[in-house]
Design an enzyme around this catalytic site. Structure first.
Site, PDB file in Angstrom:
ATOM      1  N   HIS A 169       2.793  -7.658  -6.499  1.00  0.00           N
ATOM      2  CA  HIS A 169       2.802  -7.517  -5.045  1.00  0.00           C
ATOM      3  C   HIS A 169       2.340  -8.811  -4.372  1.00  0.00           C
ATOM      4  O   HIS A 169       2.911  -9.235  -3.363  1.00  0.00           O
ATOM      5  CB  HIS A 169       1.895  -6.356  -4.620  1.00  0.00           C
ATOM      6  CG  HIS A 169       2.532  -5.015  -4.767  1.00  0.00           C
ATOM      7  ND1 HIS A 169       2.827  -4.465  -5.989  1.00  0.00           N
ATOM      8  CD2 HIS A 169       2.939  -4.103  -3.830  1.00  0.00           C
ATOM      9  CE1 HIS A 169       3.378  -3.263  -5.815  1.00  0.00           C
ATOM     10  NE2 HIS A 169       3.458  -3.028  -4.523  1.00  0.00           N
ATOM     11  N   HIS A 211      -5.812  -4.058  -9.127  1.00  0.00           N
ATOM     12  CA  HIS A 211      -5.874  -5.364  -9.772  1.00  0.00           C
ATOM     13  C   HIS A 211      -7.284  -5.929  -9.686  1.00  0.00           C
ATOM     14  O   HIS A 211      -8.104  -5.486  -8.878  1.00  0.00           O
ATOM     15  CB  HIS A 211      -4.914  -6.355  -9.107  1.00  0.00           C
ATOM     16  CG  HIS A 211      -3.473  -6.091  -9.401  1.00  0.00           C
ATOM     17  ND1 HIS A 211      -2.873  -6.455 -10.583  1.00  0.00           N
ATOM     18  CD2 HIS A 211      -2.505  -5.501  -8.648  1.00  0.00           C
ATOM     19  CE1 HIS A 211      -1.601  -6.097 -10.554  1.00  0.00           C
ATOM     20  NE2 HIS A 211      -1.353  -5.522  -9.394  1.00  0.00           N
TER      21      HIS A 211
END
Length: 268
Positions: A169, A211
């Site tokens: 992303h 993440h």
């Protein structure tokens, strides 16, 4: 009337019961909102003085990365500190997903009204494909375990990958932001919106505990550099038409040669 001793005993029982219920509630919250998945084991950051200085420094930085990532995961589940805004953060996260971007880019490419618009959308589609391939290669090589989102949902069940490094992303947001700033955006207000969107998409990955901080940071740097490669390998519409025309001419020549050989065999 009850004696003072019985009242003290009942009071102690009530206090113990409330403590037990609160401990049980805290255990339920911690089990349903744990930072790591049940199958994942915490990373070992233990060091000894006999190890090289590079190894000690690396483990120290990884420990800071883990601690900072854990502090930022405030929307990991509904019971988290900022769990009430989790649906909004998930919406921002989805705006940076690859599938909507590829579908929207292909649709705009097919519906383009000018050659310039089609050329830009063509290169954006190629850039998105390049980003997906490079991120997949790095993730397969590094194989860093992903922090677990603590409350699975439909989107995460289908779209969340196994490995964490780097953030796809973040790389996609940085690459698309730089692409838009260079090719499509020409006003200051739109530039602020594009950069703000890229920052929010990257931040959403940390807030949802998808993440680590290093994953997002490397993804941003990777996406920023990817546009330089796209700009160097820019495909013009005329070049694409020439390439397609050459391929078509080669196929027609092969077909014609095949028919010519068939005719000579019949004549023989």
């Amino acid at each position: 009337m009850s004696s003072p001793a019985s009242r003290r005993n009942s009071c102690r029982a009530a206090v113990c019961g409330s403590r037990a219920s609160s401990d049980c509630h805290n255990r339920r919250r911690s089990s349903s909102c744990s930072y790591f998945s049940s199958g994942a084991q915490p990373e070992d950051f233990s060091v000894s003085l006999s190890q090289p200085i590079f190894t000690i420094t690396l483990r120290f930085l990884l420990a800071i990365d883990l601690w900072l990532s854990k502090q930022l995961g405030v929307c990991a589940c509904e019971e988290s500190a900022w769990g009430s805004i989790r649906p909004l953060v998930r919406l921002v996260e989805f705006s940076g997903h690859g599938i909507p971007w590829i579908i929207g880019t292909v649709y705009t490419l097919l519906r383009g009204e000018s050659v310039e618009e089609q050329e830009i959308m063509l290169n954006l589609a190629l850039a998105l494909i390049l980003d997906l391939l490079l991120v997949r290669v790095v993730k397969t090589v590094v194989r860093r375990r992903r922090p677990s989102q603590n409350r699975s949902d439909i989107l995460s069940a289908f779209f969340v990958e196994r490995y964490s490094f780097p953030s796809g992303h973040a790389s996609r947001a940085a690459m698309c932001a730089r692409f838009f700033l260079a090719q499509l955006v020409d006003t200051a207000s739109m530039r602020v919106l594009v950069v703000g969107w890229a920052a929010l998409v990257s931040l959403s990955r940390l807030l949802l505990a998808r993440h680590y901080v290093t994953d997002v940071g490397f993804g941003l740097a990777m996406g920023y550099c990817q546009y330089s490669l796209v700009e160097r390998l820019w495909v013009t519409w005329d070049c694409l038409q020439d390439l397609l025309f050459m391929r078509l001419r080669e196929r027609l020549n092969r077909a014609y040669s095949g028919l010519w050989m068939v005719d000579w065999k019949h004549l023989g």
